[in-house]
Design an enzyme around this catalytic site. Structure first.
Site: not given
Length: 191
Positions: A49-51, A53
């Site tokens: 999960l990106d930062e 998200s």
């Protein structure tokens, strides 16, 4: 045969989906999963999960299981808060697949499941999202079986509704239910 360990985590906003970084500058500025919980050696995130998200993140010491989940087309469900009142026209486009950029090339996303949902009751985020004074927002559920870099965000932008908040709520049969941000639960089986 070694006994592997498996975990599920509610990854909060602002954390990177890795345990640490060898880049000293990044290590000073970023927050890592190891800052949340003392995971055993060899634990890796399954997918990312990106930062910006948040939501469900599975972790394991079993590299083969991680690879199988990433490559097998396991369903991943996200709730996305988008900028504006999304219509059935855009929902239909998302369902059929939209063209996004991946590694500098155009990519047509695979058909997926999408529908509008009522505003979910997620915990407040550490960084506030703009409020209704800036215009309306909508929440949608998107279920995909692939996972290109920032795919859901790129998909909603492709139909004119940028994502403001993105929360993964399900991977296969594992859900976010009953987890609070930063909470980690040890599980016997992931999929």
């Amino acid at each position: 045969m070694p006994l592997h360990k498996h975990f599920k985590l509610y990854k909060p906003y602002g954390y990177i989906s890795q345990m640490l970084s060898n880049d000293e500058r990044q290590s000073r500025k970023k927050k890592f999963l190891s800052d949340l919980y003392p995971f055993p050696m060899g634990v890796m995130a399954i997918g990312r999960l990106d930062e910006k998200s948040e939501g469900l993140l599975l972790l394991t010491t079993d590299g083969k299981l991680s690879d199988m989940i990433n490559r097998s087309g396991v369903e991943k469900e996200y709730y996305a808060q988008v900028d504006g009142q999304i219509s059935d026209k855009e929902i239909k486009k998302l369902k059929e697949g939209v063209t996004i950029g991946v590694n500098g090339k155009k990519y047509l996303t695979k058909p997926c499941k999408v529908h509008i949902v009522d505003s979910p009751q997620f915990p407040d985020r550490s960084k506030k999202i703009r409020d209704s004074r800036h215009g309306p927002t909508s929440w949608i559920s998107i279920i995909i079986k692939e996972g290109k870099y920032r795919q859901v965000r790129k998909m909603t932008s492709a139909v004119g509704f940028p994502t403001l908040r993105l929360v993964r709520i399900r991977i296969g049969s594992q859900t976010l239910k009953d987890l609070e941000p930063s909470q980690v639960i040890s599980v016997k089986k992931l999929i």
